[in-house]
Design a protein around this motif. Structure first.
Motif, mmCIF file in Angstrom:
data_model
loop_
_atom_site.group_PDB
_atom_site.id
_atom_site.type_symbol
_atom_site.label_atom_id
_atom_site.label_comp_id
_atom_site.label_asym_id
_atom_site.label_seq_id
_atom_site.Cartn_x
_atom_site.Cartn_y
_atom_site.Cartn_z
ATOM 1 N N PHE A 227 0.449 -1.253 0.368
ATOM 2 C CA PHE A 227 0.038 0.023 -0.249
ATOM 3 C C PHE A 227 0.910 1.104 -0.266
ATOM 4 O O PHE A 227 0.092 2.747 -0.505
ATOM 5 C CB PHE A 227 -1.632 0.008 0.919
ATOM 6 C CG PHE A 227 -2.093 -0.753 0.937
ATOM 7 C CD1 PHE A 227 -3.076 -1.085 -0.091
ATOM 8 C CD2 PHE A 227 -2.078 -2.470 1.451
ATOM 9 C CE1 PHE A 227 -4.494 -1.949 -0.125
ATOM 10 C CE2 PHE A 227 -2.941 -2.822 1.478
ATOM 11 C CZ PHE A 227 -3.778 -2.738 0.057
ATOM 12 N N GLY A 228 1.604 1.524 0.474
ATOM 13 C CA GLY A 228 2.765 2.204 0.623
ATOM 14 C C GLY A 228 3.325 2.667 -1.273
ATOM 15 O O GLY A 228 3.380 3.788 -1.932
ATOM 16 N N THR A 229 3.523 1.293 -1.917
ATOM 17 C CA THR A 229 4.138 1.647 -3.631
ATOM 18 C C THR A 229 2.962 1.936 -3.728
ATOM 19 O O THR A 229 3.390 3.061 -5.074
ATOM 20 C CB THR A 229 4.241 0.120 -3.921
ATOM 21 O OG1 THR A 229 4.749 -0.678 -2.940
ATOM 22 C CG2 THR A 229 4.348 0.630 -5.240
ATOM 23 N N THR B 243 0.605 4.237 -3.092
ATOM 24 C CA THR B 243 0.261 5.809 -2.257
ATOM 25 C C THR B 243 1.708 6.170 -2.967
ATOM 26 O O THR B 243 1.521 7.316 -4.034
ATOM 27 C CB THR B 243 1.113 5.822 -1.218
ATOM 28 O OG1 THR B 243 -0.369 5.337 -0.068
ATOM 29 C CG2 THR B 243 0.980 7.603 -0.173
ATOM 30 N N ARG B 244 2.883 6.151 -3.420
ATOM 31 C CA ARG B 244 3.750 6.549 -3.787
ATOM 32 C C ARG B 244 3.192 6.343 -5.786
ATOM 33 O O ARG B 244 3.718 7.569 -6.484
ATOM 34 C CB ARG B 244 4.937 5.528 -4.444
ATOM 35 C CG ARG B 244 5.659 5.596 -3.576
ATOM 36 C CD ARG B 244 7.543 5.566 -3.049
ATOM 37 N NE ARG B 244 7.393 4.898 -1.969
ATOM 38 C CZ ARG B 244 9.212 5.206 -1.692
ATOM 39 N NH1 ARG B 244 9.837 3.467 -2.416
ATOM 40 N NH2 ARG B 244 8.996 5.071 -1.107
ATOM 41 N N ALA B 245 2.572 4.897 -6.361
ATOM 42 C CA ALA B 245 2.237 5.564 -7.837
ATOM 43 C C ALA B 245 1.379 6.438 -8.217
ATOM 44 O O ALA B 245 1.129 7.353 -9.121
ATOM 45 C CB ALA B 245 1.856 3.613 -8.047
ATOM 46 N N ILE B 246 -0.059 6.443 -6.941
ATOM 47 C CA ILE B 246 -1.201 7.591 -7.643
ATOM 48 C C ILE B 246 -0.257 8.666 -7.045
ATOM 49 O O ILE B 246 -0.985 9.768 -7.983
ATOM 50 C CB ILE B 246 -2.141 7.438 -6.672
ATOM 51 C CG1 ILE B 246 -2.313 7.825 -4.667
ATOM 52 C CG2 ILE B 246 -2.606 6.399 -6.904
ATOM 53 C CD1 ILE B 246 -2.747 7.459 -3.991
ATOM 54 N N GLY B 247 0.317 9.042 -6.439
ATOM 55 C CA GLY B 247 1.833 10.599 -6.209
ATOM 56 C C GLY B 247 2.354 10.930 -7.724
ATOM 57 O O GLY B 247 2.330 12.027 -8.136
ATOM 58 N N HIS B 248 2.143 9.945 -8.722
ATOM 59 C CA HIS B 248 2.892 9.935 -9.980
ATOM 60 C C HIS B 248 1.862 10.105 -10.858
ATOM 61 O O HIS B 248 1.992 9.902 -11.802
ATOM 62 C CB HIS B 248 3.707 9.483 -10.597
ATOM 63 C CG HIS B 248 5.133 9.619 -9.511
ATOM 64 N ND1 HIS B 248 5.994 10.483 -9.468
ATOM 65 C CD2 HIS B 248 5.827 8.338 -8.180
ATOM 66 C CE1 HIS B 248 7.071 10.587 -8.684
ATOM 67 N NE2 HIS B 248 6.911 8.694 -7.881
ATOM 68 N N LYS C 248 -0.583 7.429 -11.959
ATOM 69 C CA LYS C 248 -0.906 6.177 -12.559
ATOM 70 C C LYS C 248 -2.237 5.508 -11.854
ATOM 71 O O LYS C 248 -3.129 6.125 -10.764
ATOM 72 C CB LYS C 248 0.143 5.431 -11.308
ATOM 73 C CG LYS C 248 1.995 6.119 -11.306
ATOM 74 C CD LYS C 248 2.536 5.197 -12.878
ATOM 75 C CE LYS C 248 4.065 6.003 -13.387
ATOM 76 N NZ LYS C 248 4.335 6.063 -14.005
ATOM 77 N N LEU D 267 -0.438 -0.291 -12.264
ATOM 78 C CA LEU D 267 -0.165 -1.541 -11.079
ATOM 79 C C LEU D 267 -1.320 -1.558 -10.923
ATOM 80 O O LEU D 267 -2.086 -1.232 -10.720
ATOM 81 C CB LEU D 267 0.782 -0.799 -10.334
ATOM 82 C CG LEU D 267 0.230 -1.095 -8.978
ATOM 83 C CD1 LEU D 267 1.853 -2.296 -9.003
ATOM 84 C CD2 LEU D 267 1.025 0.260 -7.831
ATOM 85 N N SER E 218 3.163 -2.871 -13.745
ATOM 86 C CA SER E 218 3.851 -3.250 -12.580
ATOM 87 C C SER E 218 2.725 -4.194 -11.618
ATOM 88 O O SER E 218 1.447 -3.910 -12.038
ATOM 89 C CB SER E 218 4.917 -2.703 -11.789
ATOM 90 O OG SER E 218 6.035 -1.474 -12.376
#
Lengths: 200, 200
Positions: free
Chosen positions: A50-52, A54-59, A61, A127, A159
């Motif tokens: 879920f950290g991944t 959080t990162r992905a939607i911040g870009h 995705k 993702l 991914s």
């Protein structure tokens, strides 16, 4: 007090690290989606997934999540991430040891797997998270060959993150990155309750 | 084809697991904030920390994040989480091996530590993340005794997450939960570039 010698030694050491990292960065030239597995018996597998997200939607995705097993209780990651249009498919049968109904579990697993397969075949998803998938394979609820084929044949930029203990060796084989999370110690064992915002 | 025997065996096994979990849940009665450490050389330490933040804000918790080291580039977790009023303090000097200036690094570390100390003393924060703190201790940029004291004396409901390789033994000692993340394999080593939405 910092001495000049210390500072210079530090600068030289950091320079060497920088050169090593730079050369590895230059060597890594392939751009493609990866398969990332968080396995092992420690705390942090789903959390890292879920950290991944959080990162992905911040870009910007597009992310789809399939959660195998958990789902009957108040779910912090869902509460946050569905606000960002992350698509969730949750088995919603609770932990299998609570339902104790194998046939129902299998049906619920298949329903979530159908959604997973659809997302793994759709290039709009950058993702796809298959949270706690490993148990579905260990229990033979899902067919390993079908799972492997769906992951291998996904759109090349997509991914995939898989979480769960005891990951199937064929899944480890096709993974690009595998992290094993080892429990060194766990609060639960010293009598501290599981709690919202940390454990779910 | 599922046979009845299989189903019954499965039910019994799940029942036993449920009893074991239930009795551990019953034994774990203490409610308090915990100290959680994600350490080891594998991928997923900071990612798990930000997964924890994502969970916590999903339950309406107040969260502060101190990021030691990273910070010069586009940061997916920041982009997402600052929208939920998560407070970030980022060293912003980039990786130390890029700056190669020990004095500047130390000053930047101290500035972020001052914010961390303030959050660790403030009961309004339910969760404080000290991302990549371990390096600051390994490099002797921050004083271990001061860090330990600030964590130990925090408000009792407050949880703390510390990430980074090579965690100091005194930090491990005061931690309630420690997960070591071991690299089984890493995409980077097979020539795949680090990429947005996965690696940052």
């Amino acid at each position: 007090m910092e001495t000049r010698t210390n500072t210079e030694r530090h600068r030289q050491r950091q320079q060497k690290i920088k050169e090593r990292v730079d050369s590895r960065v230059a060597a890594a030239t392939e751009r493609k989606g990866i398969v990332l597995v968080f396995t092992g018996n420690g705390k942090g597998k789903s959390t890292a997934a879920f950290g991944t997200v959080t990162r992905a939607i911040g870009h910007g995705k597009t992310v789809g999540v399939a959660q195998f097993i958990k789902g009957q209780w108040d779910n912090g990651e869902y509460n946050t991430l569905h606000q960002h249009n992350v698509e969730f498919h949750i088995m919603g049968t609770g932990f299998t040891w609570e339902t104790q109904n194998r046939e129902e579990d299998i049906q619920a697993a298949h329903a979530v797997w159908q959604e997973s397969k659809r997302m793994l075949a759709d290039a709009r998803y950058d993702l796809v998270v298959l949270d706690e998938l490993t148990y579905m394979l260990a229990y033979h609820y899902l067919d390993i060959q079908e799972v492997i084929a769906s992951i291998v044949n996904r759109p090349s930029h997509q991914s995939v993150v898989v979480t769960g203990r005891g990951c199937h060796s064929q899944l480890l084989d096709i993974a690009d990155t595998v992290s094993e999370i080892r429990p060194v110690k766990h609060a639960f064992d010293s009598g501290i309750q599981a709690q919202s915002g940390i454990d779910w």
